[in-house]
Design a protein around this motif. Structure first.
Motif, PDB file in Angstrom:
ATOM      1  N   ALA A 109       0.816  -1.218   0.000  1.00 27.49           N
ATOM      2  CA  ALA A 109       0.000   0.000   0.000  1.00 27.49           C
ATOM      3  C   ALA A 109       0.847   1.264   0.000  1.00 27.49           C
ATOM      4  O   ALA A 109       0.352   2.361  -0.286  1.00 27.49           O
ATOM      5  CB  ALA A 109      -0.927  -0.002   1.217  1.00 27.49           C
ATOM      6  N   ASP A 156       2.692   4.453  -3.529  1.00 21.43           N
ATOM      7  CA  ASP A 156       2.699   5.882  -3.878  1.00 21.43           C
ATOM      8  C   ASP A 156       3.877   6.601  -3.228  1.00 21.43           C
ATOM      9  O   ASP A 156       4.637   7.325  -3.894  1.00 21.43           O
ATOM     10  CB  ASP A 156       1.396   6.559  -3.425  1.00 21.43           C
ATOM     11  N   LYS A 198      -7.001  -8.648  -7.430  1.00 28.09           N
ATOM     12  CA  LYS A 198      -5.984  -7.788  -6.815  1.00 28.09           C
ATOM     13  C   LYS A 198      -4.875  -7.462  -7.813  1.00 28.09           C
ATOM     14  O   LYS A 198      -4.307  -6.368  -7.792  1.00 28.09           O
ATOM     15  CB  LYS A 198      -5.414  -8.472  -5.576  1.00 28.09           C
ATOM     16  N   GLN A 216      -6.089  -4.681  -9.922  1.00 28.25           N
ATOM     17  CA  GLN A 216      -6.072  -3.426  -9.162  1.00 28.25           C
ATOM     18  C   GLN A 216      -4.658  -2.850  -9.111  1.00 28.25           C
ATOM     19  O   GLN A 216      -4.463  -1.635  -9.221  1.00 28.25           O
ATOM     20  CB  GLN A 216      -6.598  -3.680  -7.740  1.00 28.25           C
ATOM     21  N   PHE A 217      -3.667  -3.738  -8.974  1.00 32.03           N
ATOM     22  CA  PHE A 217      -2.282  -3.275  -8.924  1.00 32.03           C
ATOM     23  C   PHE A 217      -1.834  -2.733 -10.281  1.00 32.03           C
ATOM     24  O   PHE A 217      -1.150  -1.710 -10.361  1.00 32.03           O
ATOM     25  CB  PHE A 217      -1.361  -4.414  -8.478  1.00 32.03           C
ATOM     26  N   LYS A 269      -3.754  -1.367 -12.481  1.00 35.28           N
ATOM     27  CA  LYS A 269      -4.419  -0.069 -12.622  1.00 35.28           C
ATOM     28  C   LYS A 269      -3.673   1.007 -11.847  1.00 35.28           C
ATOM     29  O   LYS A 269      -3.490   2.133 -12.331  1.00 35.28           O
ATOM     30  CB  LYS A 269      -5.865  -0.175 -12.135  1.00 35.28           C
ATOM     31  N   LYS A 270      -3.213   0.648 -10.629  1.00 37.51           N
ATOM     32  CA  LYS A 270      -2.487   1.610  -9.803  1.00 37.51           C
ATOM     33  C   LYS A 270      -1.188   2.030 -10.470  1.00 37.51           C
ATOM     34  O   LYS A 270      -0.836   3.218 -10.508  1.00 37.51           O
ATOM     35  CB  LYS A 270      -2.192   0.993  -8.428  1.00 37.51           C
ATOM     36  N   CYS A 271      -0.468   1.067 -11.028  1.00 40.38           N
ATOM     37  CA  CYS A 271       0.787   1.384 -11.716  1.00 40.38           C
ATOM     38  C   CYS A 271       0.542   2.264 -12.931  1.00 40.38           C
ATOM     39  O   CYS A 271       1.339   3.156 -13.237  1.00 40.38           O
ATOM     40  CB  CYS A 271       1.498   0.090 -12.136  1.00 40.38           C
ATOM     41  N   ARG A 272      -0.563   2.035 -13.615  1.00 39.10           N
ATOM     42  CA  ARG A 272      -0.887   2.850 -14.777  1.00 39.10           C
ATOM     43  C   ARG A 272      -1.160   4.296 -14.331  1.00 39.10           C
ATOM     44  O   ARG A 272      -0.745   5.249 -14.984  1.00 39.10           O
ATOM     45  CB  ARG A 272      -2.100   2.263 -15.506  1.00 39.10           C
ATOM     46  N   GLU A 273      -1.888   4.450 -13.212  1.00 38.71           N
ATOM     47  CA  GLU A 273      -2.179   5.795 -12.707  1.00 38.71           C
ATOM     48  C   GLU A 273      -0.899   6.533 -12.330  1.00 38.71           C
ATOM     49  O   GLU A 273      -0.789   7.748 -12.516  1.00 38.71           O
ATOM     50  CB  GLU A 273      -3.099   5.698 -11.477  1.00 38.71           C
ATOM     51  N   LEU A 274       0.085   5.793 -11.800  1.00 31.91           N
ATOM     52  CA  LEU A 274       1.348   6.398 -11.380  1.00 31.91           C
ATOM     53  C   LEU A 274       2.362   6.464 -12.518  1.00 31.91           C
ATOM     54  O   LEU A 274       3.492   6.891 -12.309  1.00 31.91           O
ATOM     55  CB  LEU A 274       1.935   5.598 -10.203  1.00 31.91           C
TER      56      LEU A 274
END
Length: 488
Positions: free
Chosen positions: A65, A68, A90, A93-94, A96-101
């Motif tokens: 978590a 970021d 999951k 979701q990970f 997607k998170k990497c794409r956002e960052l």
């Protein structure tokens, strides 16, 4: 992999490893063996006992978590997800998170994955791409209908038809009839099922063209099936745009032939496999599937049998779908081609599609339309990005090229027309739609006269049939031609 350069010199990529277990340690060791290319700088792991420890001289700086904060504090060039046991939801979701960052990501699929020594092609499953848990429908209620019965599947050699056959065999019918036009595909599924179920189920391969009404009626009369799953169809959108007459002959005339033969021979349950492209159709394939639906609903008014329709979204991995194309493009080094960055589709797996067809056959609630709850539509671009990443590549190594919307394509698909869908799900994970009214007389006239029309008028007539705003109700007098056909 392309490394950064500084003053014309390669600079090793700074790597963050997610997971300090066995797979993560193996990855870290592999990276350390290539100091000119990689520098593993930290682990993230949810096991708090590992926090603030060093594993092979690499610090564990926090939990997953903390991604970021860690990426804001460290100059990360590459993130490696090294938790093979992480479930698909999951994992999505990970990603997607990497794409956002805006992080480059690679995924390790097992402890034997050696992608950092030599680039490997990973076989990504359809379930991994789906981004949701697969829907498992309860087939107990249909087991009594199938067990000991005779089942006929058209298009039995296709992706959907063959999976219907596999699932039907597991429900112990007395006999399964594999009907198809292509001998090679029918031979393949026949051999597969004989090996798996040969001692339990009588399996009969039949080569036939659904456009041949006499042959189809002959087969129905000979085998007297209790249940018919009609999966045979032309479904390739661009090809049908160029061959509209063949789309009508197979999708409309063929469907009428199978449905009429089923009605004449008192089949207990008939299920048409349709498409979400039949809703407000923007292409010939979808329009002919909608006319096929209306044809089935029309014939259903003249029989006591249960006639149902199942609409699919895009079936991941089926023939002609984007996934086999994307996989081949990735194998060739890219680019992966997508028509439009905003295009979305509903997706389901082949087992989900086949399971919905079988469940619909067991519901026996009259002439209804069934649609699986597939969650939210997915952007094709997102799907391509997932497949590239989960295949072990970064988006810098395999890029996406936009080619423009093809003739007949829509940016988004719908599952039902307004007014078709009941407000609540009567069955968990399955939406049920009520039939809409239409002019049966117009459908009948079209089927009897379409071969006399040139292609331009044919296509216009197809769209006229499915796009009328003012429609007529189906009345007994309008279906007399079909009533006579059933009773003849």
């Amino acid at each position: 992999m392309t490394n950064k350069t500084k003053n014309n010199r390669k600079v090793a990529q700074q790597v963050l490893i997610i997971g300090a277990g066995v797979a993560g340690i193996i990855v870290a060791k592999q990276l350390k063996e290539q100091p000119a290319n990689f520098t593993p700088i930290a682990f993230l792991d949810d096991d708090t006992n590992k926090h603030k420890q060093h594993i092979i001289d690499i610090p564990v700086v926090g939990s997953i978590a903390a991604l970021d904060n860690v990426t804001a504090s460290y100059p990360i060039d590459l993130v490696v997800l090294a938790i093979p046991s992480l479930n698909d939801v999951k994992k999505m979701q990970f990603i997607k998170k990497c794409r956002e960052l805006q992080l480059n990501l690679r995924i390790i699929t097992g402890v034997n994955d050696t992608m950092f020594q030599e680039q490997a092609h990973i076989d990504v499953t359809m379930e991994q791409l789906l981004g949701r848990e697969p829907v498992k429908l309860d087939q107990h209620q249909v087991s009594d209908q199938i067990k000991g019965s005779t089942v006929l599947v058209t298009g039995a050699g296709g992706s959907i038809g063959s999976e219907i056959c596999r699932q039907v065999c597991s429900l112990q019918p007395e006999m399964l009839i594999l009907l198809g036009h292509g001998e090679n595909s029918i031979y393949a599924i026949h051999m597969e099922l004989r090996k798996a179920f040969g001692e339990q189920v009588r399996i009969q391969p039949v080569i036939a063209d659904i456009q041949d009404a006499n042959r189809i009626n002959e087969i129905m009369t000979k085998y007297q099936p209790n249940v018919v799953y009609h999966a045979a169809a032309h479904k390739h959108v661009p090809l049908m745009e160029q061959n509209p007459r063949e789309a009508v002959k197979n999708n409309v005339l063929g469907t009428r032939n199978v449905a009429l033969a089923a009605a004449k021979n008192y089949v207990e349950s008939f299920i048409l496999v349709s498409s979400d492209k039949a809703v407000n159709p923007n292409n010939v394939m979808g329009a002919t599937k909608r006319i096929a639906e209306m044809t089935v609903q029309m014939i259903a008014t003249q029989t006591n049998s249960h006639f149902s329709i199942v609409r699919f979204g895009n079936v991941l991995g089926s023939r002609g779908s984007v996934i086999p194309l994307f996989k081949e493009q990735i194998r060739q080094g890219g680019p992966v081609t997508v028509t439009h960055p905003e295009m979305t589709r509903y997706f389901m797996t082949i087992p989900e599609a086949a399971g919905l067809v079988i469940q619909a056959g067991g519901l026996q609630q009259g002439s209804k339309i069934y649609v699986l709850d597939m969650g939210e539509p997915i952007k094709i671009t997102t799907l391509a990005e997932k497949l590239i990443t989960m295949s072990g590549f970064t988006l810098q190594e395999i890029n996406i090229a936009f080619t423009g919307i093809r003739s007949g394509d829509k940016l988004y698909e719908e599952l039902m027309n307004e007014g078709e869908m009941y407000p609540e799900q009567i069955i968990p994970k399955v939406h049920i739609g009520r039939p809409t009214t239409f002019s049966a007389e117009s459908i009948t006239h079209f089927i009897e006269t379409f071969n006399q029309l040139d292609d331009e008028i044919l296509v216009q007539t197809i769209y006229d049939l499915v796009a009328k705003k003012k429609v007529l109700s189906v009345k007994q007098s309008e279906v007399t031609p079909h009533e006579n056909l059933i009773r003849s």
